[in-house]
Design a protein around this motif. Structure first.
Motif, PDB file in Angstrom:
ATOM      1  N   UNK A   1       8.546  -7.402   8.214  1.00 11.34           N
ATOM      2  CA  UNK A   1       9.508  -8.095   9.071  1.00 11.34           C
ATOM      3  C   UNK A   1       8.947  -9.414   9.581  1.00 11.34           C
ATOM      4  N   UNK A   2       7.827  -9.838   8.991  1.00 10.38           N
ATOM      5  CA  UNK A   2       7.256 -11.169   9.227  1.00 10.38           C
ATOM      6  C   UNK A   2       6.399 -11.488   8.002  1.00 10.38           C
TER       7      UNK A   2
ATOM      8  N   UNK B   1       4.748  -3.200   9.224  1.00  7.29           N
ATOM      9  CA  UNK B   1       4.345  -4.262   8.296  1.00  7.29           C
ATOM     10  C   UNK B   1       2.828  -4.334   8.165  1.00  7.29           C
ATOM     11  N   UNK B   2       2.136  -4.425   9.306  1.00 12.63           N
ATOM     12  CA  UNK B   2       0.684  -4.543   9.292  1.00 12.63           C
ATOM     13  C   UNK B   2       0.009  -3.293   8.786  1.00 12.63           C
ATOM     14  N   UNK B   3       0.517  -2.127   9.192  1.00 14.76           N
ATOM     15  CA  UNK B   3      -0.050  -0.872   8.700  1.00 14.76           C
ATOM     16  C   UNK B   3       0.086  -0.744   7.202  1.00 14.76           C
TER      17      UNK B   3
ATOM     18  N   UNK C   1       7.532  -6.338  13.796  1.00 12.24           N
ATOM     19  CA  UNK C   1       8.426  -6.607  14.923  1.00 12.24           C
ATOM     20  C   UNK C   1       7.617  -6.886  16.185  1.00 12.24           C
ATOM     21  N   UNK C   2       6.552  -6.144  16.396  1.00  7.39           N
ATOM     22  CA  UNK C   2       5.615  -6.376  17.510  1.00  7.39           C
ATOM     23  C   UNK C   2       5.039  -7.784  17.415  1.00  7.39           C
ATOM     24  N   UNK C   3       4.561  -8.155  16.234  1.00  7.46           N
ATOM     25  CA  UNK C   3       3.981  -9.486  16.032  1.00  7.46           C
ATOM     26  C   UNK C   3       5.022 -10.581  16.267  1.00  7.46           C
ATOM     27  N   UNK C   4       6.219 -10.365  15.736  1.00  4.47           N
ATOM     28  CA  UNK C   4       7.280 -11.367  15.873  1.00  4.47           C
ATOM     29  C   UNK C   4       7.644 -11.560  17.339  1.00  4.47           C
ATOM     30  N   UNK C   5       7.702 -10.461  18.076  1.00  2.00           N
ATOM     31  CA  UNK C   5       8.056 -10.528  19.496  1.00  2.00           C
ATOM     32  C   UNK C   5       7.032 -11.356  20.265  1.00  2.00           C
TER      33      UNK C   5
END
Length: 318
Positions: free
Chosen positions: A90-91, A71-73, A172-176
């Protein structure tokens, strides 16, 4: 190849190009042609790929290129610089990404695509664990993470934890971080980071004491590769599934997925038509749930998203 088989392949892909089928009886029915470039979330990637495949069977002149960049990339390297038509996420978009888009005169809208059950997995032979509390999960993934399983729970084995998870460019990393560890606790650097769900699954499958996480779609389409853990958020152990994500029981790892079309791209007929088709398919139970492994939108939510999209298209093409 069935669509389900194709989605298994999509789960391990980094990029897919979907071209219209010239043999299709209804192809090019409105004379649409052009290219559509999409980047962003690896979690949304299989859903976007499946919908693009359906769309391209009707429109032979439209070529769709989809890259799994995180997402961020996707926002930072492709969409906000003005190089792609859509960014999957995903966010929700972050303030710094909003600023980058604004600095490059990239206007957009946010469309909800589906609901995901973010899935935590372990090795199939890890018979010592079937469920973790949120606090235990956080202890494994926070910046000062525990090193061995018995530090998570006394009765677990004194074995080193091997971690496989999403790269820091991933939503997904950020959401986690936000929903498991908490932003102050951060995320451990002691793990194998990747945007590819199949790489995470392979890593977990290769070690009895490994753990990983990714979107539910990959697990749904490859259920024998690894074991999904239940999550106890205070109301007992809940396994990830379409039902528990839809009902809201699978918390806090049930989340909305998004795609962001650029307003300048919606000014083009072939992009606008694809965006309409995408929103139309978000209630398609067979495609979204049975084939991909996400929770479809309700009719009411879809109608709300379509109204937002049509208003944006009217503005972009006015």
């Amino acid at each position: 190849m069935t669509r389900r088989d194709a989605l298994k392949a999509f789960g391990g892909a980094g990029t897919v190009a979907v071209a219209g089928c010239l043999e299709t009886e209804n192809s090019d029915s409105e004379g649409l042609s052009g290219n559509i470039n999409i980047a962003g979330s690896s979690t949304v990637f299989p859903l976007m790929s499946a919908i693009a495949e359906e769309f391209s069977s009707d429109y032979s002149g439209v070529n769709i290129d989809i890259s799994s960049t995180g997402s961020g990339g996707g926002f930072s390297n492709h969409f906000c610089p003005g190089n792609t038509d859509f960014n999957n996420a995903s966010r929700e978009i972050k303030p710094q990404e909003e600023e980058l888009c604004a600095n490059n005169d990239v206007d957009y809208i946010e469309l909800v695509a589906a609901t995901d059950a973010l899935t935590v997995v372990v090795n199939n032979e890890a018979d010592f664990v079937d469920c973790l509390t949120i606090e235990e999960l956080a202890s494994i993934w926070k910046s000062d993470a525990v090193q061995t399983w018995d530090e998570v729970r006394d009765e677990f084995p004194n074995e080193e934890i091997k971690r496989f998870g999403a790269a820091d460019t991933s939503g997904t990393y950020d959401y986690f971080i936000e929903n498991v560890q908490g932003s102050e606790a951060g995320h451990t650097d002691d793990y194998q980071a990747t945007e590819r769900d199949d790489t995470i699954a392979q890593g977990v499958a290769g070690s009895k004491y490994a753990i990983g996480y990714f979107g539910f779609s990959y697990y749904y389409n490859n259920p024998d590769d690894v074991k999904a853990l239940g999550i106890d958020n205070g109301d007992g152990c809940i396994k990830p599934s379409l039902d528990t994500a839809s009902s809201g029981k699978y918390q806090p790892l049930s989340r909305e997925l998004y795609t962001y079309p650029a307003m300048s791209s919606l000014a083009k007929d072939h992009v606008a038509e694809f965006a309409r088709f995408f929103v139309e398919q978000t209630t398609n139970e067979e495609l979204v749930a049975q084939d991909v492994g996400y929770v479809p939108l309700s009719d009411e939510k879809q109608e709300e998203q379509m109204e937002k999209l049509e208003a944006a298209i009217e503005e972009a093409q006015g």
